[in-house]
Design a protein around this motif. Structure first.
Motif, short mmCIF file in Angstrom:
data_model
loop_
_atom_site.label_atom_id
_atom_site.label_comp_id
_atom_site.label_asym_id
_atom_site.label_seq_id
_atom_site.Cartn_x
_atom_site.Cartn_y
_atom_site.Cartn_z
N HIS A 55 0.80 -1.17 0.03
CA HIS A 55 0.09 0.23 -0.13
C HIS A 55 0.66 1.20 0.09
O HIS A 55 0.58 2.39 -0.68
N VAL A 56 1.95 1.29 0.74
CA VAL A 56 2.99 2.47 0.97
C VAL A 56 3.40 2.57 -0.43
O VAL A 56 3.48 3.64 -0.98
N ALA A 57 4.05 1.62 -0.97
CA ALA A 57 4.76 1.62 -2.12
C ALA A 57 3.68 2.20 -3.39
O ALA A 57 4.33 3.27 -4.18
N ARG A 58 2.65 1.69 -3.45
CA ARG A 58 1.64 2.11 -4.56
C ARG A 58 1.39 3.79 -4.41
O ARG A 58 1.25 4.33 -5.40
N ALA A 59 1.20 4.04 -3.18
CA ALA A 59 0.79 5.33 -2.88
C ALA A 59 2.27 6.36 -3.02
O ALA A 59 2.19 7.46 -3.72
N LEU A 60 3.44 5.87 -2.83
CA LEU A 60 4.61 6.55 -3.10
C LEU A 60 5.07 6.71 -4.60
O LEU A 60 5.37 7.85 -5.09
N VAL A 61 4.90 5.69 -5.47
CA VAL A 61 5.10 5.68 -6.85
C VAL A 61 4.46 7.04 -7.58
O VAL A 61 5.26 7.68 -8.38
N HIS A 62 3.37 7.24 -6.96
CA HIS A 62 2.57 8.25 -7.93
C HIS A 62 3.09 9.52 -7.48
O HIS A 62 3.25 10.55 -8.15
N ILE A 63 3.54 9.63 -6.36
CA ILE A 63 4.23 10.95 -5.95
C ILE A 63 5.54 11.27 -6.50
O ILE A 63 5.78 12.24 -7.22
N ILE A 118 12.13 5.39 7.95
CA ILE A 118 12.08 6.38 6.74
C ILE A 118 11.09 7.31 7.11
O ILE A 118 9.97 7.05 7.79
N GLY A 119 11.42 8.44 6.40
CA GLY A 119 10.25 9.51 6.30
C GLY A 119 10.75 10.57 7.35
O GLY A 119 11.74 10.60 8.17
N LEU A 120 10.01 11.75 7.21
CA LEU A 120 10.32 12.93 8.00
C LEU A 120 9.82 12.78 9.44
O LEU A 120 8.59 12.46 9.63
N PRO A 121 10.57 12.83 10.40
CA PRO A 121 9.99 12.80 11.80
C PRO A 121 9.00 13.61 12.09
O PRO A 121 8.19 13.06 13.26
N ALA A 140 -0.79 7.27 2.51
CA ALA A 140 -0.68 8.38 1.70
C ALA A 140 0.17 9.38 2.53
O ALA A 140 1.11 10.12 2.02
N GLU A 141 0.04 9.51 4.03
CA GLU A 141 0.96 10.07 4.69
C GLU A 141 2.28 9.65 4.91
O GLU A 141 3.28 10.62 4.89
N ILE A 142 2.49 8.32 4.90
CA ILE A 142 3.61 7.97 5.05
C ILE A 142 4.51 8.25 3.52
O ILE A 142 5.65 8.46 3.62
N ALA A 143 3.67 7.97 2.50
CA ALA A 143 4.16 8.40 1.31
C ALA A 143 4.71 9.51 0.86
O ALA A 143 6.09 9.86 0.46
N VAL A 144 3.86 10.63 1.49
CA VAL A 144 4.36 12.11 1.41
C VAL A 144 5.65 12.27 2.19
O VAL A 144 6.68 12.91 2.07
N SER A 145 5.61 11.46 3.46
CA SER A 145 6.83 11.78 4.49
C SER A 145 8.17 11.36 3.73
O SER A 145 9.23 11.95 3.94
N VAL A 146 7.94 9.97 3.22
CA VAL A 146 9.19 9.45 2.55
C VAL A 146 9.65 10.26 1.40
O VAL A 146 10.67 10.26 0.94
N ALA A 147 8.58 10.57 0.50
CA ALA A 147 8.90 11.64 -0.66
C ALA A 147 9.78 12.78 -0.02
O ALA A 147 10.74 13.36 -1.11
N GLY A 148 9.31 13.39 0.86
CA GLY A 148 9.88 14.74 1.39
C GLY A 148 11.51 14.29 1.82
O GLY A 148 12.46 14.86 1.53
N GLU A 149 11.72 13.16 2.43
CA GLU A 149 13.20 12.65 2.76
C GLU A 149 14.18 12.47 1.57
O GLU A 149 15.37 12.72 1.36
N LEU A 150 13.21 11.85 0.49
CA LEU A 150 13.98 11.43 -0.85
C LEU A 150 14.46 12.91 -1.56
O LEU A 150 15.51 13.11 -2.04
#
Length: 282
Positions: A115-123, A229-232, A240-250
């Motif tokens: 679920h997280v990976a699928r949300a993350l890919v679109h970001i 992983i992700g912004l603390p 979706a929240e985790i995905a946005v947080s991880v994207a920010g870190e990347l």
């Protein structure tokens, strides 16, 4: 006027994330090989369409490739007199615009199609990434993927690490903790990750640190593994929240300058491992 099919080439270069410079004849006077509006695309290794050949095109290729080599992002205007000094006898004048039109993309190897990976890919597909998305389970992948994403269904995801480009970003978020551990060991052994993150809790981090130390990885190597992983500052648990947080870190990771392996800054930023690192058991 020549009908050069550069639009499809540009779309394909954009899909692949390959940097290029568009060369356009923006003004011509007198006799010139091509008229105003003519375009040519230049990559590090290739050239698509033409502005007429000869020494004018040769000079344009040189300038465009220098821009690619230097990572230039601003366009340039160059004017040429097509006389003996340029080795052409047209006698006219041509003004060229050289414009970088495809940003370089960072390569990300993403392991796991949950679920997280699928949300993350679109970001991430909206950011300067090209993504190799790897999982054992074909049914977990969406039917339609963004253009920057390549799906890999593999019976041996760990072996896929060896085929990734140098300096890749890695995200490990599979459905299997043992598989995550094996992926971590192979990524650390390879030793050239620009960024390496693993989804999980602090408890998982402690467990992985213990098991990886048993395999011979030292503190310096483990410091390059980001987990959790992700912004603390982002505490939500929705995919979706985790995905946005991880994207920010990347984003923060690719915006950092690349530092030499083994430096203090490299260790803190999750940079590459020195080629002189000891060999590890995987």
């Amino acid at each position: 006027m020549f009908k050069d099919n550069w639009i499809q080439v540009l779309a394909e270069l954009e899909r692949q994330g390959e940097p290029c410079v568009m060369v356009t004849v923006v003004e011509h006077k007198g006799s010139t090989p091509r008229d105003s509006g003519t375009k040519m695309l230049v990559t590090e290794q290739g050239c698509y369409a033409t502005i007429g050949g000869g020494h004018l095109e040769y000079k344009a290729l040189q300038l465009a490739r220098d821009m690619l080599l230097q990572g230039e992002s601003r366009m340039k205007i160059e004017r040429f007199s097509l006389g003996a000094s340029l080795g052409q006898c047209c006698g006219g004048m041509a003004t060229l615009m050289l414009e970088p039109v495809v940003r370089p993309r960072h390569h990300l190897a993403l392991f796991g199609a949950g679920h997280v990976a699928r949300a993350l890919v679109h970001i991430l597909a909206t950011l300067p990434f090209r993504i190799t998305w790897i999982d054992e389970r074909e049914a977990e992948f969406p039917t339609v993927l963004p253009a920057a994403v390549t799906k890999v269904v593999s019976e041996d995801p760990v072996a896929e690490i060896d085929t990734q480009p140098a300096g890749s970003f890695y995200l490990v978020m599979t459905h299997n903790h043992q598989l995550d551990l094996e992926l971590c060991a192979r990524i650390l052994k390879r030793g050239d990750a620009r960024y390496f993150g693993v989804i999980g809790s602090r408890t998982k981090r402690k467990r992985f640190d213990y098991k990886l130390k048993e395999r011979g990885f030292d503190e310096a190597a483990l410091a390059r593994m980001v987990c959790p992983i992700g912004l603390p500052e982002v505490a939500g648990k929705h995919p979706a929240e985790i995905a946005v947080s991880v994207a920010g870190e990347l984003i923060a990771a690719y915006q950092q300058p690349v530092t030499a392996p083994g430096t203090a800054e490299d260790t803190q930023a999750g940079g590459t491992v020195s080629a002189s690192s000891p060999s590890y058991q995987v």
